[in-house]
Design an enzyme around this catalytic site. Structure first.
Site, PDB file in Angstrom:
ATOM      1  CB  CYS A 138      -0.972  -0.027   1.168  1.00 42.57           C
ATOM      2  SG  CYS A 138      -0.241  -0.476   2.749  1.00 42.57           S
TER       3      CYS A 138
HETATM    4  N1  LIG Z   1      -4.376  -4.013   5.213  1.00 36.18           N
HETATM    5  C1  LIG Z   1      -3.844  -3.385   4.189  1.00 36.18           C
HETATM    6  O1  LIG Z   1      -4.059  -2.172   3.994  1.00 36.18           O
HETATM    7  C2  LIG Z   1      -2.950  -4.136   3.206  1.00 36.18           C
HETATM    8  C3  LIG Z   1      -2.552  -3.470   2.049  1.00 36.18           C
HETATM    9  C4  LIG Z   1      -1.743  -4.143   1.125  1.00 36.18           C
HETATM   10  C5  LIG Z   1      -1.348  -5.446   1.380  1.00 36.18           C
HETATM   11  N2  LIG Z   1      -1.737  -6.069   2.523  1.00 36.18           N
HETATM   12  C6  LIG Z   1      -1.280  -7.456   2.722  1.00 36.18           C
HETATM   13  O2  LIG Z   1      -2.394  -8.310   2.534  1.00 36.18           O
HETATM   14  C7  LIG Z   1      -2.295  -9.447   3.393  1.00 36.18           C
HETATM   15  C8  LIG Z   1      -3.558  -9.528   4.255  1.00 36.18           C
HETATM   16  O3  LIG Z   1      -3.659  -8.298   4.971  1.00 36.18           O
HETATM   17  P1  LIG Z   1      -4.940  -7.972   5.854  1.00 36.18           P
HETATM   18  O4  LIG Z   1      -4.856  -6.529   6.201  1.00 36.18           O
HETATM   19  O5  LIG Z   1      -6.155  -8.512   5.203  1.00 36.18           O
HETATM   20  O6  LIG Z   1      -4.584  -8.824   7.142  1.00 36.18           O
HETATM   21  P2  LIG Z   1      -5.565  -9.303   8.328  1.00 36.18           P
HETATM   22  O7  LIG Z   1      -6.772  -8.447   8.405  1.00 36.18           O
HETATM   23  O8  LIG Z   1      -4.693  -9.361   9.525  1.00 36.18           O
HETATM   24  O9  LIG Z   1      -5.970 -10.757   7.868  1.00 36.18           O
HETATM   25  C9  LIG Z   1      -4.956 -11.733   7.700  1.00 36.18           C
HETATM   26  C10 LIG Z   1      -5.515 -13.097   7.976  1.00 36.18           C
HETATM   27  O10 LIG Z   1      -5.835 -13.242   9.328  1.00 36.18           O
HETATM   28  C11 LIG Z   1      -6.660 -14.395   9.436  1.00 36.18           C
HETATM   29  N3  LIG Z   1      -7.449 -14.317  10.664  1.00 36.18           N
HETATM   30  C12 LIG Z   1      -7.141 -14.996  11.786  1.00 36.18           C
HETATM   31  N4  LIG Z   1      -8.011 -14.700  12.738  1.00 36.18           N
HETATM   32  C13 LIG Z   1      -8.883 -13.818  12.249  1.00 36.18           C
HETATM   33  C14 LIG Z   1     -10.014 -13.134  12.798  1.00 36.18           C
HETATM   34  N5  LIG Z   1     -10.407 -13.303  14.049  1.00 36.18           N
HETATM   35  N6  LIG Z   1     -10.691 -12.273  11.998  1.00 36.18           N
HETATM   36  C15 LIG Z   1     -10.310 -12.066  10.733  1.00 36.18           C
HETATM   37  N7  LIG Z   1      -9.247 -12.688  10.162  1.00 36.18           N
HETATM   38  C16 LIG Z   1      -8.533 -13.557  10.924  1.00 36.18           C
HETATM   39  C17 LIG Z   1      -7.450 -14.431   8.140  1.00 36.18           C
HETATM   40  O11 LIG Z   1      -7.256 -15.707   7.566  1.00 36.18           O
HETATM   41  P3  LIG Z   1      -8.370 -16.817   7.700  1.00 36.18           P
HETATM   42  O12 LIG Z   1      -9.610 -16.201   7.111  1.00 36.18           O
HETATM   43  O13 LIG Z   1      -7.841 -17.969   6.938  1.00 36.18           O
HETATM   44  O14 LIG Z   1      -8.501 -17.099   9.163  1.00 36.18           O
HETATM   45  C18 LIG Z   1      -6.788 -13.365   7.267  1.00 36.18           C
HETATM   46  O15 LIG Z   1      -6.501 -13.767   5.968  1.00 36.18           O
HETATM   47  C19 LIG Z   1      -1.026  -9.242   4.239  1.00 36.18           C
HETATM   48  O16 LIG Z   1       0.021  -9.986   3.672  1.00 36.18           O
HETATM   49  C20 LIG Z   1      -0.765  -7.764   4.134  1.00 36.18           C
HETATM   50  O17 LIG Z   1       0.598  -7.442   4.255  1.00 36.18           O
HETATM   51  C21 LIG Z   1      -2.546  -5.435   3.439  1.00 36.18           C
END
Ligand SMILES: NC(=O)c1ccc[n+]([C@@H]2O[C@H](COP(=O)([O-])OP(=O)(O)OC[C@H]3O[C@@H](n4cnc5c(N)ncnc54)[C@H](OP(=O)(O)O)[C@@H]3O)[C@@H](O)[C@H]2O)c1
Length: 328
Positions: A138
């Site tokens: 991002c």
């Molecule tokens: N956030 C951003 O702005 C952003 C921007 C660019 C790239 N990214 C990248 O994209 C990837 C995912 O980022 P994210 O922001 O989506 O991360 P996140 O919200 O922390 O989610 C990551 C994983 O956590 C798991 N999880 C475990 N317990 C959970 C719970 N209670 N509630 C929801 N999810 C849970 C989910 O997998 P399960 O569904 O399999 O449990 C989910 O895929 C990362 O590698 C990050 O570096 C993020």
């Protein structure tokens, strides 16, 4: 009429997974075939992404991934899991080359294992031919879009200074001391100064356009007390007029539907909830200041991933991405 694309999502319960679902459920050419979640298997998708109540009856599946990705008719797979999980998944599964993989993590952004860096404003043609796409970070997206025209024109002649602030969703759904409301609200802080992990992909793209670029990129990232959006303020010496610089940017981004130069100062709310990047230029005593704003979850992640999907499948780049900003 384009056939419906069958899509699978892995790691669907997190922030980028939820944002991806919001976009794909409204995409005219997408059928969401499955959403895998380790943490929420068996539960309705809307029970986690609660705003999707009424939009989908899908349940998160916890079925064996090898079986899910071997299903007939699967066209594309989005990987929305945390750092390292995508590399593990790809090592453990033999994904057919007929299935396009779009990874939102940082695991393949250095383009190993046939992955192509998915920044259309840098290399749209390579993305159109790719079967494995590494979606950019991002901060990296907002900063690169501020710098690509200068790199292409060989006008990065000195160190680049960057300060950029992000909303709390950039850190993912898990609660941490620095995402806790009590700490984050009415607060601003810096982290990973001069050492943020996105520096590598920024340099990779700049040297792709200008192999001689070897100057420092001095990046100070900030945590903001808002939920979505990034503002990057980037400056570097520039020997030319402001009008000339604007012409450089307009020419570079002609034909790119999401990146626009604004003559007025830009702010984060103009782009929140959209896949747009707005840029604004100012020249002060030989320093060109480029302000770049995006939404970290759309142009910074899931919207960008859908933009890449559209390119690979020959759809207009903005299909399903004509989104309305919150504005105020
Ligand atoms: N956030 C951003 O702005 C952003 C921007 C660019 C790239 N990214 C990248 O994209 C990837 C995912 O980022 P994210 O922001 O989506 O991360 P996140 O919200 O922390 O989610 C990551 C994983 O956590 C798991 N999880 C475990 N317990 C959970 C719970 N209670 N509630 C929801 N999810 C849970 C989910 O997998 P399960 O569904 O399999 O449990 C989910 O895929 C990362 O590698 C990050 O570096 C993020």
């Amino acid at each position: 009429m384009t056939d419906q694309l069958n899509i699978g999502i892995i790691g669907g319960a997190g922030y980028t997974g939820g944002e991806l679902l919001r976009i794909l459920l409204n995409h005219p050419f997408v059928n969401v075939q499955f959403v895998h979640s380790k943490s929420h298997a068996g539960k309705p998708v809307w029970a986690t992404h609660t705003d999707l109540l009424g939009d989908t009856d899908l349940l998160f599946t916890g079925d064996d991934l090898a079986m899910l990705v071997a299903q007939d008719g699967l066209d594309a797979l989005f990987l929305c899991s945390g750092h390292g999980a995508s590399a593990t998944f790809m090592a453990e599964h033999d994904i057919s080359d007929d299935i396009i993989v779009i990874d939102l993590s940082a695991d393949f952004r250095d383009e190993h294992d046939d992955f192509v860096y998915g920044l259309p404003e840098l290399q749209r043609e390579r993305i159109q031919e790719a079967t494995r796409i590494a979606n950019p970070g991002c901060f990296a997206t907002s900063i690169q879009l501020a710098l690509l025209p200068l790199a292409k024109a060989g006008r990065l002649t000195d160190a680049v200074q960057v300060s950029a602030i992000t909303g709390s969703t950039g850190a993912g759904q898990a609660l941490a001391p620095t995402t806790h409301f009590t700490w984050r609200n009415n607060n601003v802080s810096i982290y990973k100064a001069f050492s943020h992990q996105h520096l590598a992909e920024i340099r990779q793209s700049l040297t792709q356009l200008d192999p001689d670029f070897s100057h420092a990129i001095n990046f100070v990232p900030y945590r903001g007390d808002f939920t979505r959006g990034i503002m990057a303020n980037v400056y570097t010496p520039y020997a030319g007029t402001l009008d000339e610089a604007k012409e450089l940017y307009r020419a570079y981004y002609a034909g790119h539907p999401f990146t626009h130069l604004s003559d007025s100062p830009v702010d984060v709310k103009q782009v929140v909830n959209t896949n747009k990047c707005f840029l604004h230029l100012e020249l002060h005593d030989g320093q060109l200041l480029i302000t770049s704003v995006i939404d970290n979850l759309t142009k910074g992640a899931s919207g960008h991933a859908v933009q890449n999907m559209n390119l690979v499948f020959g759809l207009p780049e903005d299909t399903g991405l004509k989104l309305k900003s919150v504005a105020f």
